[in-house]
Design an enzyme around this catalytic site. Structure first.
Site, PDB file in Angstrom:
ATOM      1  N   GLU A   1      -4.791   6.487   7.297  1.00 57.52           N
ATOM      2  CA  GLU A   1      -5.539   7.097   6.068  1.00 57.52           C
ATOM      3  C   GLU A   1      -6.923   7.666   6.978  1.00 57.52           C
ATOM      4  OE1 GLU A   1      -5.008   4.667   1.982  1.00 57.52           O
ATOM      5  OE2 GLU A   1      -6.864   4.592   2.884  1.00 57.52           O
TER       6      GLU A   1
ATOM      7  N   HIS B   1     -16.348  -6.063   3.867  1.00 56.44           N
ATOM      8  CA  HIS B   1     -15.427  -5.583   2.938  1.00 56.44           C
ATOM      9  C   HIS B   1     -15.296  -6.609   1.707  1.00 56.44           C
ATOM     10  CE1 HIS B   1     -13.814  -2.531   5.431  1.00 56.44           C
ATOM     11  NE2 HIS B   1     -13.750  -3.225   6.580  1.00 56.44           N
TER      12      HIS B   1
ATOM     13  N   ARG C   1      -4.602  -7.945 -11.574  1.00 57.03           N
ATOM     14  CA  ARG C   1      -5.343  -9.222 -12.188  1.00 57.03           C
ATOM     15  C   ARG C   1      -6.511  -8.840 -12.803  1.00 57.03           C
ATOM     16  NH1 ARG C   1      -9.083  -9.372  -8.165  1.00 57.03           N
ATOM     17  NH2 ARG C   1      -8.431  -8.720  -6.011  1.00 57.03           N
TER      18      ARG C   1
ATOM     19  N   LYS D   1       0.821  -1.178   0.147  1.00 60.42           N
ATOM     20  CA  LYS D   1      -0.072   0.182   0.288  1.00 60.42           C
ATOM     21  C   LYS D   1       0.826   1.246   0.004  1.00 60.42           C
ATOM     22  CE  LYS D   1      -4.015  -1.881   1.045  1.00 60.42           C
ATOM     23  NZ  LYS D   1      -5.598  -1.617   0.909  1.00 60.42           N
TER      24      LYS D   1
END
Lengths: 169, 491, 491, 169
Positions: free
Chosen positions: B200, B235, B292, B116
């Site tokens: 974040e 999620h 992907r 990340k």
């Protein structure tokens, strides 16, 4: 034939069926239906009721019926009044075992032995198929036994815990 | 173009890739673990080889064995699907060393985008907005505290090596930050072998909107119309659509161009997806890039008429992309529902088992990408996805109605599925209005009430009739028996 | 819009119409003959009513009974599908008298276009080219002789009241004309209750290309991109596609505008199709107009993204068409194969019976409009169509490859089907080159040779293994038994 | 196990099957295959032969096997050498009956009683399912009996005609 049907939400309904020359008369609680019935292969059936067509897939294991209807699933427990074996008597305390439905790993215990639980309260968490699943108490009562430890791998059918159901007053 | 491709996956995505292989005249090779010996992907393949025991780490994650099979059967390329080895840069390198084409991005780009913190840096280099937060890794709790108070609570504490909804924690206050700091680091170290974390800002009710891109070896990068994937549970996306109900041509182009810049800076090739969070003012922020083919790629195929797997194979074979940006035209509206072997009626518990009866939806505007057939088994070892139902129609409202129709036709007996919940989603007022955000599913689950129609009565009637007629054989030929045995009814 | 529609048909087309009803929130009513009591159209309907015995004249052709059911169940409209009562002007009138909307053209237009000689006159009035031939009916043999020698042999001698490949005779010479004259008149009188015949020039290897139109009550008539239906057996279409391999934008517009002129002159409403023959110089000639939804309508839906049944319902309900000519955009290429219960391996003999096992094709770009399910029966009483497989892809070549892939996935056991022949058509050199004409199928059948691959060996191996393992139970759960019983093999 | 297989085109092949620890050895005429076999439900099976996967649906009525493979149909008659009942002996004259496969109507007789016929020669025409179908002679021989008349309706299974097969020299 008289049946008693219990839904997942706990509701109970009575059903009476009577064969007639033109089909079957059904009395569901106090509503009357006059239907024709067609059993297809692969657990499918068609019910014609006053023009309405019910196209259902009915699967059962013992008295537990699953009915698939228009993309919804209905879970029904049927009891035949004529054949009724005495149900587990709620007036004496009983122990209800809860077993693993599939192999997995116990990731967390949420209740401890002896703790009181509501119906549907989560007792422990099992990870299987990459997902965590809360295993809930089927009855109100007390956790009489916890048969697994955190981190332990369990096989399908293995005892997880037992709920003691208190005698009803 | 390749003569033979090995598909290093199983279930619906392996079937999906094998179908494109067959259409392109390429021999498609399946691999299977012991429990998958009769899997649909084996049945749809031209060749198939056993690869090991049921657990993924003994089969679909065994890079060595897979490459060995590819070498022995003469496959020139490997398509990894999604999951398993799809985002494993080591595996991509190993293929390269063995002279086998890995159908995906170069391992370098995969590595950069797979973590990340470096990915956020690439986004900044490409002038793509990122979610306000720490510049990079947060070394210690005091730094974390100061960053968090600067960007304002709530914040997300994330593992740099996490992804796909794993390794992240919502922090509401400084007290929670203190409580969670060590445990998050420890979990990141345990799960991803890297304790690095960063902070974040947590957006309020954001939308998840993503941009599919494809790039060839010659620097051409093309973006596709956005997909909105805000309907998520734990999620995990469960319903996706294209276009997004809120996107107009301007936002579409801004996001698309941002995704192309990011892919270009990262030296990306082949198909990939740049994920964004979008706030209520329609500002978008880079979330991560998936290197992907994605589960939800069919909605893009339906609204553009392009075959993304075909494009992947062309790009991997070193051909130039046969299309330009101007050829990508958005038409109509597509929606995908993921059907899982989960019991929607009781907390979405997995429901593995045998599919005793199966009827799939069909007809106008309906596509089913399935990994099963009647008699097939859903094993406990893998992701419990059964199939994806994708519909297309000229407008969103009609597409949702078509999805309801399609789901109403779906019959799966023997296991429990998420279809009932998907049904209720299609009729939810917020979903129908297009008022989507990533916590909407949780809110709907909290407020969900049983519909009050007569269906439960019909279910009771059907069940009791089946009980009443137990032991009676099904009709074989209505030609003869209708009059004899249907209207009549024995005791 | 209607609340409730009765579908006066069965099989795949009834299912097709019921699906649009459900998507539009309209209650769909099925009717069924005794043998169809468990038909797929009954299962897909909201309501269903028995209509009589198996033979069509005792059920699906019984206008009175059907209208009676519609009235009693409160259906405001009747969709006739194709075949049965779809082109019966009497029935349309009867609906009108009962206050039920007939979803189709006004009976007047139906009558005019239902007979060949008046229809040819309308075409001439609309400046639409007709095939050279007699101006109207040919009264006697001398006139016939003179017309035929004027237009030149070979000629077609046709019954004015015929259609759909019936009531026509190919005449090669004056001698044949003399021989056939009386018998053709007599047959026309016997079959269609009208001995009127006329003459048309017989075109050499023509293509069959047709234009779908739709018209509302307010004079708006829209045409769709052409369908080529040249692959026919015994004058029955078996494969259709859109666009035609030979049509360019100019020809498409010329044919489209001709069809619109004709529909306008005829006072047409709702969906209909103007059929043309096209010669080798791409001249087109009016053949006939079909005043109903056609079997092959899905290829038009696939290349335009429109739902023709929905448009039919809107037009029938008196709404204005929600689209204009400029909204009709051709995209990609669609092909349809009709799958019949016919034994392709021995002269296409009908093969009614029970479908013991069924797996239908699916995945990207594949649509199946089926009238059956596993366990269903194909009765002997009706058209033996099982389903239609329709594919879409961006180019014709890819669409044909996709159709081959789809057909290779189709499994139907218990009855014999036309799938093997359709498979060989998809790989025929003339079909692949787009060199189509209405006698091509006959030519292919004459030259067809067994493919020389190893498949027959695989078939022998599979059959002998099934014999070898007879009595052995199928695996229920590969999870446990793979290692135990698969690799091993008992005596 | 030794089998004899006859294809629709008249070709005959011999097949030998032998179970081994790792699967089944097959000798088809003179070609050797080493396969693994998996029987699925619904008459489906999978054969793994040297990497190749054969996904077949096999349906049979007595010795008549229909194999569906990649959208093609193969019709095979299997004879088990061990169980072989004496086949109808071609050295004596025999009568082979031909029955209607489905209900229909006889629209035309093309041969008359006593007439010689080739194998596959059309003997009569039946209309069923809106189509006309020629019913052909399964053998070379003579029409020994025609059991129906033009215009007659026939039921499935009803005798249509018989072919007398001449003794072979």
């Amino acid at each position: 034939m008289k049946l008693e049907a219990r839904l997942l939400n706990g509701e109970s309904h009575s059903i009476q069926l009577q064969s007639k020359r033109e089909g079957v008369e059904i009395l569901l609680d106090d509503r009357r239906f006059s239907v024709r019935f067609l059993k297809l292969n692969g657990s499918r059936c068609l019910v014609y009721s006053d023009g309405k067509v019910i196209d259902a897939l009915v699967h059962h294991e013992g008295p537990q019926y699953t009915v698939l209807l228009n993309g919804r699933a209905y879970y029904i427990e049927l009891t035949d009044r004529r054949l009724t074996r005495p149900l587990p008597d709620d007036s004496k305390g009983t122990h209800q075992p809860v077993k693993a439905q599939m192999p997995g790993r116990v990731v967390r215990l949420l209740k401890s032995q002896g703790e009181p639980v509501e119906r549907n309260a989560a007792v422990l968490v099992i990870e299987a198929m990459k997902m965590q699943n809360e295993i809930r108490s089927p009855r109100q009562g007390f956790v009489s036994q916890i048969a697994v430890r955190e981190g332990e791998s369990v096989a399908a059918g293995q005892l997880l815990f037992e709920i003691r159901v208190e005698p009803q007053p | 173009m390749f003569d033979k491709i090995l598909v290093a996956n199983r279930g619906e995505i392996a079937v999906r890739v094998l179908r494109s292989c067959r259409e392109m005249g390429i021999c498609g090779v399946a691999i299977y673990s012991d429990v998958d010996c009769a899997g649909l992907h084996v049945r749809k393949a031209d060749e198939a080889y056993p690869i090991g025991a049921a657990p993924a780490r003994e089969s679909y994650l065994c890079a060595d064995r897979i490459i060995d099979v590819a070498r022995r059967c003469g496959a020139q390329a490997i398509h990894p699907g999604y999951g398993f080895l799809a985002e494993n840069a080591e595996f991509a390198d190993q293929c390269l060393r063995e002279g086998i084409t890995f159908i995906g991005p170069p391992s370098g780009a995969m590595r950069l985008l797979g973590e990340k913190i470096p990915a956020r840096q690439i986004a900044r280099d490409a002038a793509v907005p990122t979610i306000p937060g720490s510049q990079g890794a947060v070394a210690d709790l005091p730094t974390a505290r100061s960053v968090a108070s600067q960007i304002g609570y709530p914040v997300m504490l994330k593992a740099s090596a996490g992804g796909g909804g794993k390794g992240l924690r919502l922090i509401q206050s400084e007290v929670e930050l203190q409580q969670s700091w060590e445990i998050t680091q420890a979990e990141a170290a345990a799960s991803f072998k890297d304790p690095t974390v960063f902070l974040e800002k947590c957006l309020r009710r954001p939308r998840h909107i993503e941009i599919q891109v494809i790039a060839d070896r010659y620097g051409k990068v093309i973006y596709f119309p956005e997909r909105e994937c805000s309907l998520q549970r734990r999620h995990q996306k469960i319903v996706e659509e294209s276009p997004s109900p809120i996107a107009d041509a301007v936002l579409r182009r801004k996001m698309g161009e941002a995704a192309v810049r990011l892919a270009t800076v990262a030296g990306y090739q082949n198909a990939g997806t740049v994920e964004f969070l979008v706030d209520e003012q329609h500002n978008f922020y880079f979330l991560e890039m998936n290197t992907r083919l994605q589960v939800e790629h069919p909605v893009t195929e339906m609204v553009t008429g392009l075959d993304l797997v075909r494009l992947q194979l062309l790009a991997a074979a070193g051909e130039k992309l046969p299309i330009d940006q101007k050829d990508i035209q958005l038409r109509g509206h597509a929606v995908e529902c993921r059907v899982y072997a989960e019991d929607a009626e009781s907390g979405f518990a997995p429901s593995p088992g045998r599919i005793d009866a199966l009827e799939e939806p069909a007809g106008p505007g309906v596509r089913v990408d399935s990994g099963v057939y009647q008699g097939a088994e859903i094993p406990v070892y893998y992701d419990p996805i059964i199939s994806k139902v994708i519909v297309w129609d000229s407008h969103r409202e009609q597409a949702l109605a078509r999805m309801s129709r399609a789901l109403s036709e779906y019959r799966i007996a023997g296991i429990r599925t998420s279809i009932p919940f998907l049904q209720s989603l299609m009729k939810d007022r917020d979903v129908m209005a297009g008022d989507l955000h990533t916590v909407l599913v949780a809110e709907i689950l909290a407020r969900e009430q049983r519909e009050h129609d007569d269906s439960w009565q019909h279910a009771l009637i059907a069940a009791s009739l089946m009980y009443h007629h137990r032991g009676r054989v099904p009709i074989q030929s209505p030609l003869n028996r209708w009059r004899l045995s249907v209207w009549e009814d024995e005791r």
